[in-house]
Each structure stands twice: as C-alpha cells, then as structure tokens.
Design an enzyme around this catalytic site. Structure first.
Site, PDB file in Angstrom:
ATOM      1  N   THR B 158       0.903  -1.173  -0.123  1.00 18.70           N
ATOM      2  CA  THR B 158      -0.068  -0.018  -0.040  1.00 18.70           C
ATOM      3  C   THR B 158       1.116   1.098  -0.129  1.00 18.70           C
ATOM      4  O   THR B 158       1.366   1.600  -0.923  1.00 18.70           O
ATOM      5  CB  THR B 158      -0.908   0.107   1.247  1.00 18.70           C
ATOM      6  OG1 THR B 158      -0.263  -0.167   2.376  1.00 18.70           O
ATOM      7  CG2 THR B 158      -2.079  -1.086   1.155  1.00 18.70           C
ATOM      8  N   LYS B 184       4.038  -6.880   4.092  1.00 17.41           N
ATOM      9  CA  LYS B 184       3.799  -5.372   3.799  1.00 17.41           C
ATOM     10  C   LYS B 184       3.366  -4.808   5.143  1.00 17.41           C
ATOM     11  O   LYS B 184       2.943  -5.188   6.000  1.00 17.41           O
ATOM     12  CB  LYS B 184       2.699  -5.095   2.821  1.00 17.41           C
ATOM     13  CG  LYS B 184       1.133  -5.578   3.251  1.00 17.41           C
ATOM     14  CD  LYS B 184       0.526  -4.531   4.186  1.00 17.41           C
ATOM     15  CE  LYS B 184       0.487  -3.201   3.448  1.00 17.41           C
ATOM     16  NZ  LYS B 184      -0.262  -2.252   4.136  1.00 17.41           N
ATOM     17  N   THR B 195       1.092  -8.342  13.478  1.00 16.94           N
ATOM     18  CA  THR B 195       0.860  -6.911  12.806  1.00 16.94           C
ATOM     19  C   THR B 195       1.029  -7.199  11.351  1.00 16.94           C
ATOM     20  O   THR B 195       1.664  -7.874  10.670  1.00 16.94           O
ATOM     21  CB  THR B 195       1.652  -5.890  13.395  1.00 16.94           C
ATOM     22  OG1 THR B 195       1.111  -4.668  12.784  1.00 16.94           O
ATOM     23  CG2 THR B 195       3.119  -6.016  13.073  1.00 16.94           C
ATOM     24  N   GLU B 281       6.247   4.523   6.743  1.00 15.77           N
ATOM     25  CA  GLU B 281       5.883   5.895   5.895  1.00 15.77           C
ATOM     26  C   GLU B 281       6.800   7.176   6.267  1.00 15.77           C
ATOM     27  O   GLU B 281       6.835   7.650   7.385  1.00 15.77           O
ATOM     28  CB  GLU B 281       4.261   6.225   6.405  1.00 15.77           C
ATOM     29  CG  GLU B 281       3.337   5.193   5.827  1.00 15.77           C
ATOM     30  CD  GLU B 281       2.169   5.225   6.304  1.00 15.77           C
ATOM     31  OE1 GLU B 281       1.901   6.028   7.396  1.00 15.77           O
ATOM     32  OE2 GLU B 281       0.943   4.629   5.624  1.00 15.77           O
ATOM     33  N   ASN B 403       0.070  11.392   5.945  1.00 18.83           N
ATOM     34  CA  ASN B 403      -1.169  11.066   6.528  1.00 18.83           C
ATOM     35  C   ASN B 403      -2.295  11.770   6.700  1.00 18.83           C
ATOM     36  O   ASN B 403      -3.281  11.738   7.734  1.00 18.83           O
ATOM     37  CB  ASN B 403      -0.862  10.088   7.986  1.00 18.83           C
ATOM     38  CG  ASN B 403      -0.496   8.813   7.535  1.00 18.83           C
ATOM     39  OD1 ASN B 403      -1.209   7.930   7.129  1.00 18.83           O
ATOM     40  ND2 ASN B 403       0.677   8.532   7.824  1.00 18.83           N
TER      41      ASN B 403
END
Lengths: 422, 422
Positions: B158, B184, B195, B281, B403
């Site tokens: 993603t 991922k 997780t 991220e 985000n």
C-alpha cells in the site's frame, strides 16, 4: 447557581492578599531578554493543596516542593521557565533548595515555606549564577497589581505562544470570594494526576482536607482530560493557595458553599486546560472527543484516550479529513469492551458511521465540520451509561519540525564559552 | 548451527510445491494500473498456522479467514491491497466469502480451504465488480517461478515504497528445506500478537502444534517488537503454510531440527520486521531501543515500548538530536519500576546519561551517532537481569503530511460517478 459566578480580570493577583512579580535572568539563553523567574506570595497564612506529576522521573523542584508541602505551611512559590532542573542529580536538588532559601531569606520567611517550580529543558544544570543575583530584584518588585499576576503568567511560558490567565468571583454567604490562576503548557502534555504548571490563588477560607478534595476533583475533570503529544512531563505541578483574605465564612465539607467553590475551581481549571490544548505546539485544531454509552467509566476513558492520542487520527484532523475508519481502529485497540456493530461516530452531530459502518452522509458534509477550528467527535457505543471526554489537538508537520532539534541547540546556548564543545 | 542456514533468492515461491500469481484490478482507483490482487497455493496438502490482529475491530477477511483456519485444512490465500474491507458490515463479510468462493471454484478446491486477506483503506465497500472478473486471470497465471512470488510481494503493497521478500534454506537430516516469505507494512504499525500482512511458505514437513508454537515464538520476537506510529491495524495477519514438499523428515517437538526450524523462521520474521520499520511511512531513521537490567521482562518491555512510541523522542531522532532527557521522561512514565539515579543511556555505546544525569560526553559525539541512518539506544536500569528490545523509527513532518488526507480522496476516487458527492 452557576449564574452568580462571574469572570473577572487578572490572574493570581485577582484574589485579595496575594502579591506577585517576575524578572528576566536569561535562564535559557543569557543573550535573550524575557521574563523567566516569577514569585507569588500570600501575606496571610495559606492553606495549600497540590497535585504533582506521576512520572517516576521527577524534577528536583518537584521533589523539594512535595517535601515542603508535607512538612510546612507554605506561602510562596518561586518558579522559572527555560530549564526544568530535571535529571540533574544532587546538584539539581541543591539548586532547587538554594532558590527556596535565597527567596525565603529575602522575604523573612522559612525556606520550607517556599515551593519551587521549574519548566523547560531536561538534563541541563541550572544557571544559578544568573538566577541568584536576580532574586532581590524579584522580591523588590512584589505587588498585588493585576499586571504583576500577568507578569507571572508570561514568565512561566516556554513554547506557549500566549499567556494563560483566568479569574472568577463567586459569593460565599453574601461576600465576594475570588479564584485566580495562571498556567503554562504547550508541549509534553499528557496528563496523569496533574500536568504542566498551574498556580491558583484564592481568598476563600477553607480547610486543608476540603481544599485537597476540591483540587483532586477539579484536576480529574480538567488537566487529566487533555493530551497534546502523549508525553507526560517530569515537572507537572498544580498548586492552590487559599488565604481567607476575603473575610467570607469558612467553607466546610458537604455544604452548598463547598459545592459552589469546587464548581468554580473546576471551571477555572477546565478553562486553563482548554487554553493549553488550543495553544499546543503548532496545533491547528481543538477536538473534544466524547465517548458515551460505554459499559463502564474505565472503558469510556480508554476509548477517549486512544482516539485522542492516535497519531493517524490526529494527522487526519490536521488534514481536515473525516477519516472515521482510523477512529474505529483506535476504538478497537483501546482495550475497552465494544461491539463493532453498535458503534456510531458523529462529527459535531453529523453521522460519519452508524452500526460500525459508513453512514450515508456525503463526505462533503463531514469535511465541512473537520474544516472548523474546533469540533466535537461523539462516539456512542450503545453498551451502557458511562461517559468520558478528552480535549485534544491535531498533529501537524510543524509540530514535528518544531520538536526535531532542541537539546544540542539549548546545550550550546547554555554552555557557550564554558566547555570545549561545538 | 547458524552457519548451515543460508539466504536464497525469492519469496513465497522459493520453497517447493507453491505457486503464486498477481493481477491488477484497480481496487483503490479504477484509473490506476498496478498489481493489487494476489494468490498463493500449495499443490500438496498444507499444515497451516496463523496469528491475527488483537484489535477488536476486525476486518471481514480476518473474521472469515480465522473461521476457515479453524474448520478446514486451508491451502490457498487470496489477498488484495487498496481496500481493507474493514467496517463494511454484512456486505463486507459477503464480499470476503465471495472472493474465497470464486477462487475456490476456479481452483477446484473448497471455499473453506481459501484464506482471504485485505489491506488498505478502512470503511469503503469492496469494488467487487472490478475484482471478480479478474479472478480467472489470476488463477491462469499461477506459477512456481520466483518472479511470481515477487509479484505477490508487489501486489500487497500500500504505502510501502519497496516490496519485502525473504527466503532461506536450512538442512533437515541432510535434505534442503526452504522457508520463503513476503510482507507489507509501512503504516498503522504497532504490534500486538501480529501486525501487518505476512505470508510465509515452507516445504518442511511439520505437525500443526509444533508449527503454531514456532510461529507464536517467532512473532513474539519479531513483529511484536516493531512500532512505527503506535496505531494497530484491523487487518493484521501472519500465516505460515508448510507442505512437506522437500521430502525431508517430519520435524517433531523438542528435537534439534525443531529448534533449527524455529530459529530459521524467527530469522525470516525478524528480517521482514526490520524491513517494515525501515520502510515505514516517510521514515528517515531505524532505531533499535534496547533495555537491559530491568527487574522483570514486563518492565523492560514497558520501557522499550514507551521510548519507541514517544512522539517527542521520535521527533528528536528525526532532528538528529541526542535529546536523552526525553528518553528519561518516557522511561519515567512507562509504568515500569525504575530508580532514576541508576539509569544509564547510550547511543551506539556512547554515554548520553549516567546515573540519571548528563554524562560528560561532548554533544558533538552523540550527535554523530544520531546523524546515522540506523543506531541503537541502550538503556541500562541496573535493577535486575531482564532485557527487551523494540525496533522503531523516527517521526517526520513528512509522515504527518502523508497521513493528513486520505479518506475524502479515496472515497472520491472509488465512488466517482456513482454518487452525487464532491
């Protein structure tokens, strides 16, 4: 009953019998001129109550003040910004004691009658050589003027962008009684028993046990319900000094007057708590997370705190995005008992999710709410009767940027010329 | 013994007897072409073990897969990125079941032999009209080639910037046995039991109980020790399929082979866990927070997690600032038993704090460590023998920016033309 409480001007010097002052010592940086050392004193004997941080790493002034409160009837507070005097070992304790001793000597009172509060950088030695010589000046300037209370509110600021002062007046048996306060916040804000610095004065006459009860209650409904960054400070202190100078009759437990006083005190603390969140470091949103319909108070609290602290929820508010899926996610990992299928989520009353799924509200309607500077998120669990709320903020790229680099810079500013270090 | 484990090329198709494929359906956005639907199947019967998210808000595929695992011997996984199929109610469950049913029919196996995994946005309906027609193509492309395993690693991404694949080979009684995996991560990473998504295949022969024990052990030492943003996903799943195709003898509990297999499995998971953190991220730092000398394992864990999740610590690492005071602060509020006066903090072995106070290391030396892309923070409590570590990242302004806005945008992309909404 709420109608006879009125807001009045000023802060800690609004009640009768309190004097205050502030001076600048260049504590953080010798080259910067600003108020950073403050003093509050009551001319009458004081009944004092306080709550301190529950962080196990406690700053030296917290240790010294807690001891003084246990051992004595304190009547003065010396407070500084620019250095937390935390993680400074035996020297830090000695420095906090010196601050109390020097101010006590100047005032003609006992060392243990003085509380010491510090806020700022952790882990740097106190620049006592710059602080001590300014204390006579600090004592000289003491005055009951409202402006002097305001100076105190300015002097305790660190990353705050504006001073935080509140004062109210109530009537106790026909006589006016005042509560005045100032606080500082902005960073390392995540409450547990008490958070940040907050000094409250009142000319009410009240017993120690009843005052402590009112303080504990009020802190629970205010400072313990705010979070900015989830980091709980080492220096958090809330003190309330009551000196009886109003001449109003003594407030005793279980009376209408006790209730009125506690309500006014809670009002003052909630106002300051909201001001702290609204002035959080680089904050753009004020968000009230309200949980209702939980099985227990504890579960309602777990959920409100999980949502209020979720990095991803906070990022979405900063982006003015009604991302209710992240709120559901935080509810799910909060540890609280839930039924996914019965959860409703509203933004200022506009349904984002119903029965654990997207409501059919157009996204544009939800976005209009999140675009506002302040809004409420209502989470209804439909499991029971328990409620809880937390005041929180968004998380901004500017917050991260603001907190990227501090220690090296401050250390450099403080030790310049004294150590062979870049 | 570690010497006879070697890294090999590939991922989930590195072990014998597994085929895989991936296609693009435009799940997130019909106009974007990328792989987003993947399939893994074992030609032989499989012994399977898995761990799922402990988030109480569980995505539909997690619910469906957990049921299939309990009721059947599963042998295939269909997985998609771009939509989490979470908070989608009864329709979400129906969609997850449809994915399993359609793929099972194409493969000539039972619906309950297929696991379903989804990752992506929460709260949006699955675009089944785009997914279903692609499933025959997905089955058509199945192949044991290494490139096909790699396609799966790409298809589950993603916000990941790179695919994450690992494969190793060990010897069991003279025969080569392989473990292959892909995962991922990137966001909503804060582990609890399991997780993110991780698919592991092996051609080892092993019993179900022993496999589950090995998986639980390995997850505890890997995925349960990473955090990026402190938000735990609704879709986390780790699955391990063992098909015995290597022809090596069956691994049984308590043997040298069982130990060797568990070590190899842990190695694979730790490698993937570290890759997830390193590709978090907008992450710029990989930080290993190591606590030693705690009174208990639980206390060591509390401290490692508090430091690894502290917004202010993470901001300082992003700023390449050795702000150990914030680490002390997090240790203090972690809830663990500590003695402030005995705490030492090191950055890659360079002392920042000793006995709870600043060490006399020049700031420039500490800053040199924090400037590195990866470093270790050692916290020694000097209270006992217990250790724990957590792999974590910094917090960057770019993370927040990344985000800020997602839901409105994705919803718009997904429903374009289907609803009268901006």
């Amino acid at each position: 009953m709420a109608t006879d409480r009125k807001s009045i001007r000023g802060g800690v010097t609004a009640p009768l019998g309190f004097r205050a002052s502030a001076v600048g010592c260049g504590i953080k940086d010798a080259s910067v001129e600003r108020l950073d050392l403050a003093l509050i004193i009551s001319d009458e004997p004081v009944v004092a109550a306080a709550t301190f941080t529950t962080n196990k790493v406690k700053a030296a002034p917290v240790r010294v003040s807690a001891l003084h409160l246990r051992k004595s009837n304190v009547k003065a507070i010396i407070a500084n910004s620019g250095n937390a005097n935390a993680c400074t070992g035996p020297q830090g304790i000695a420095d906090a004691r010196t601050m109390a001793r020097v101010v006590a000597r100047q005032l003609g009172i006992l060392q243990r009658e003085v509380l010491v509060c510090s806020t700022g950088m952790i882990g740097l030695p106190m620049p006592m050589a710059r602080i001590e010589p300014k204390i006579p000046d600090l004592v000289q300037r003491l005055s009951p003027r409202l402006a002097n209370g305001s100076d105190v509110a300015h002097a305790i600021m660190t990353s705050d962008t504006r001073p935080k002062e509140v004062a109210v007046e109530i009537e106790i048996d026909g006589k006016p009684v005042r509560i005045g306060a100032c606080a500082k916040g902005a960073g390392m804000i995540d409450p547990n028993m008490a958070t940040m610095l907050c000094f409250i004065t009142t000319d009410a006459a009240i017993g120690k046990a009843e005052l402590q009860r009112a303080v504990t209650d009020s802190v629970e409904r205010s400072f313990n319900r705010i979070t900015i960054d989830g980091d709980m400070s080492t220096n958090d202190t809330v003190t309330v000094f009551a000196n009886g100078a109003s001449g109003a009759k003594r407030i005793t437990s279980g009376t209408k007057e006790a209730e009125k006083f506690t309500k006014a005190l809670t009002h003052v603390m909630v106002k300051l708590a909201k001001m702290i969140v609204a002035d959080g470091e680089r904050v753009t949103k004020f968000v009230d997370v309200r949980v209702r319909g939980a099985a227990t108070y504890h579960h309602a609290r777990l959920i409100a705190e999980a949502v209020a602290k979720s990095s991803l929820c906070k990022c979405s508010w900063n982006g003015e995005d009604a991302n209710w899926g992240r709120i559901m996610d935080a509810i799910g990992y909060s540890g609280a008992r839930i039924r996914e299928e019965t959860i409703d989520i509203y933004f200022d009353g506009v349904a984002a999710a119903r029965n654990g799924m997207a409501a059919d509200t157009p996204v544009s309607k939800l976005r209009a709410v999140v675009k506002k500077h302040a809004f409420t998120i209502n989470i209804d669990l439909h499991l029971g009767e328990a409620n809880y709320n937390v005041y929180t903020s968004d998380l901004s790229p500017e917050y991260v940027d603001f907190n990227r680099s501090e220690y090296s810079m401050w250390k450099k500013a403080q030790i310049e010329g004294t150590e062979n270090d870049e």
